[in-house]
Design an enzyme around this catalytic site. Sequence first.
Site, PDB file in Angstrom:
ATOM      1  N   HIS A  60      52.875 108.226  12.491  1.00  0.00           N
ATOM      2  CA  HIS A  60      51.827 107.245  12.777  1.00  0.00           C
ATOM      3  C   HIS A  60      50.609 107.977  13.293  1.00  0.00           C
ATOM      4  O   HIS A  60      50.736 108.998  13.966  1.00  0.00           O
ATOM      5  CB  HIS A  60      52.288 106.243  13.850  1.00  0.00           C
ATOM      6  CG  HIS A  60      51.163 105.435  14.416  1.00  0.00           C
ATOM      7  ND1 HIS A  60      50.695 104.300  13.802  1.00  0.00           N
ATOM      8  CD2 HIS A  60      50.367 105.624  15.517  1.00  0.00           C
ATOM      9  CE1 HIS A  60      49.676 103.811  14.504  1.00  0.00           C
ATOM     10  NE2 HIS A  60      49.464 104.600  15.551  1.00  0.00           N
ATOM     11  N   GLU A  62      45.948 103.367  22.366  1.00  0.00           N
ATOM     12  CA  GLU A  62      47.320 103.792  22.066  1.00  0.00           C
ATOM     13  C   GLU A  62      47.756 104.936  22.993  1.00  0.00           C
ATOM     14  O   GLU A  62      48.906 104.970  23.451  1.00  0.00           O
ATOM     15  CB  GLU A  62      47.422 104.183  20.587  1.00  0.00           C
ATOM     16  CG  GLU A  62      47.213 102.974  19.680  1.00  0.00           C
ATOM     17  CD  GLU A  62      47.264 103.283  18.195  1.00  0.00           C
ATOM     18  OE1 GLU A  62      47.413 104.460  17.803  1.00  0.00           O
ATOM     19  OE2 GLU A  62      47.167 102.320  17.409  1.00  0.00           O
ATOM     20  N   ASN A 119      57.886 106.093   7.081  1.00  0.00           N
ATOM     21  CA  ASN A 119      56.815 106.994   6.635  1.00  0.00           C
ATOM     22  C   ASN A 119      56.559 108.160   7.588  1.00  0.00           C
ATOM     23  O   ASN A 119      55.462 108.733   7.597  1.00  0.00           O
ATOM     24  CB  ASN A 119      55.541 106.197   6.353  1.00  0.00           C
ATOM     25  CG  ASN A 119      55.015 105.470   7.583  1.00  0.00           C
ATOM     26  OD1 ASN A 119      55.651 105.492   8.634  1.00  0.00           O
ATOM     27  ND2 ASN A 119      53.867 104.829   7.444  1.00  0.00           N
ATOM     28  N   LYS A 128      58.047 109.654  13.716  1.00  0.00           N
ATOM     29  CA  LYS A 128      58.865 108.439  13.746  1.00  0.00           C
ATOM     30  C   LYS A 128      60.369 108.747  13.651  1.00  0.00           C
ATOM     31  O   LYS A 128      60.771 109.868  13.282  1.00  0.00           O
ATOM     32  CB  LYS A 128      58.422 107.515  12.607  1.00  0.00           C
ATOM     33  CG  LYS A 128      57.022 106.931  12.821  1.00  0.00           C
ATOM     34  CD  LYS A 128      56.714 105.874  11.767  1.00  0.00           C
ATOM     35  CE  LYS A 128      55.348 105.248  11.985  1.00  0.00           C
ATOM     36  NZ  LYS A 128      55.057 104.176  11.000  1.00  0.00           N
ATOM     37  N   TYR A 170      52.851  97.480  18.329  1.00  0.00           N
ATOM     38  CA  TYR A 170      52.471  96.968  17.010  1.00  0.00           C
ATOM     39  C   TYR A 170      52.104  95.481  17.057  1.00  0.00           C
ATOM     40  O   TYR A 170      52.187  94.792  16.038  1.00  0.00           O
ATOM     41  CB  TYR A 170      53.613  97.194  16.021  1.00  0.00           C
ATOM     42  CG  TYR A 170      53.720  98.625  15.514  1.00  0.00           C
ATOM     43  CD1 TYR A 170      52.692  99.208  14.775  1.00  0.00           C
ATOM     44  CD2 TYR A 170      54.867  99.387  15.738  1.00  0.00           C
ATOM     45  CE1 TYR A 170      52.795 100.509  14.293  1.00  0.00           C
ATOM     46  CE2 TYR A 170      54.978 100.685  15.253  1.00  0.00           C
ATOM     47  CZ  TYR A 170      53.936 101.237  14.528  1.00  0.00           C
ATOM     48  OH  TYR A 170      54.031 102.522  14.042  1.00  0.00           O
TER      49      TYR A 170
HETATM   50  P1  CMP Z   1      51.816 102.834  10.896  1.00  0.00           P
HETATM   51  O1  CMP Z   1      50.688 103.754  10.614  1.00  0.00           O
HETATM   52  O2  CMP Z   1      52.725 103.199  12.000  1.00  0.00           O
HETATM   53  O3  CMP Z   1      51.187 101.391  11.221  1.00  0.00           O
HETATM   54  C1  CMP Z   1      51.869 100.183  10.928  1.00  0.00           C
HETATM   55  C2  CMP Z   1      53.133 100.410  10.200  1.00  0.00           C
HETATM   56  O4  CMP Z   1      53.686  99.296   9.561  1.00  0.00           O
HETATM   57  C3  CMP Z   1      52.894 101.384   9.074  1.00  0.00           C
HETATM   58  O5  CMP Z   1      52.667 102.657   9.585  1.00  0.00           O
HETATM   59  C4  CMP Z   1      54.129 101.221   8.235  1.00  0.00           C
HETATM   60  O6  CMP Z   1      55.169 102.071   8.649  1.00  0.00           O
HETATM   61  C5  CMP Z   1      54.508  99.775   8.509  1.00  0.00           C
HETATM   62  N1  CMP Z   1      54.283  98.970   7.314  1.00  0.00           N
HETATM   63  C6  CMP Z   1      53.109  98.717   6.730  1.00  0.00           C
HETATM   64  N2  CMP Z   1      53.308  97.942   5.641  1.00  0.00           N
HETATM   65  C7  CMP Z   1      54.637  97.716   5.554  1.00  0.00           C
HETATM   66  C8  CMP Z   1      55.464  96.998   4.661  1.00  0.00           C
HETATM   67  N3  CMP Z   1      54.950  96.356   3.610  1.00  0.00           N
HETATM   68  N4  CMP Z   1      56.789  96.999   4.871  1.00  0.00           N
HETATM   69  C9  CMP Z   1      57.311  97.661   5.954  1.00  0.00           C
HETATM   70  N5  CMP Z   1      56.571  98.355   6.845  1.00  0.00           N
HETATM   71  C10 CMP Z   1      55.259  98.389   6.633  1.00  0.00           C
END
Ligand code: CMP
Length: 141
Positions: A119, A130, A116, A13, A53
């Site tokens: 993904h 995906e 984070n 990311k 998303y």
């Molecule tokens: P990802 O695995 O990419 O799938 C969905 C993403 O939404 C997740 O990782 C997080 O980065 C994001 N996400 C999930 N919960 C929250 C939250 N409470 N606030 C902000 N981002 C979120």
Amino acid sequence: MSTAGNRTFAIIKPDAVRAGNIGNIIQRINDHGFKIRAMKLMHMTREVAGGFYAVHRERPFFGELVDFMTSGPCVVLALEKDNAVQAWRDLMGPTDSTKAPKGTIRGDFGTSVGENASHGSDSEENAKIELSYFFNATEFC
Ligand code: CMP
């Protein structure tokens, strides 16, 4: 019979790219025995990130998620290994980086639940969807 493992879809990311961690994360991908079958650096538009998303469209964090995913370039990858979906999720650690153990990608390179570092698809069915969202058939090696 084919000896190839199955595939998952992964993203390094924008936070991890900005912090200079593309190389560190690819090293872990190699060290854990994944084969990279497709890979590209891209800067997602809001349309591309929002479409990817779309399942989260009604969530309160959707706008923040699209802002973040379009905040800079990311790396999208097709990873192959036996049980690739679960193996990549194990290597990433839990979604919330503040709860992810040290030694996982999110524990070491992520900073929050949103930022984070990575993904991964959550099922083989979603991995196929995906992968085809980001790659043409001709881009797989
Ligand atoms: P990802 O695995 O990419 O799938 C969905 C993403 O939404 C997740 O990782 C997080 O980065 C994001 N996400 C999930 N919960 C929250 C939250 N409470 N606030 C902000 N981002 C979120």
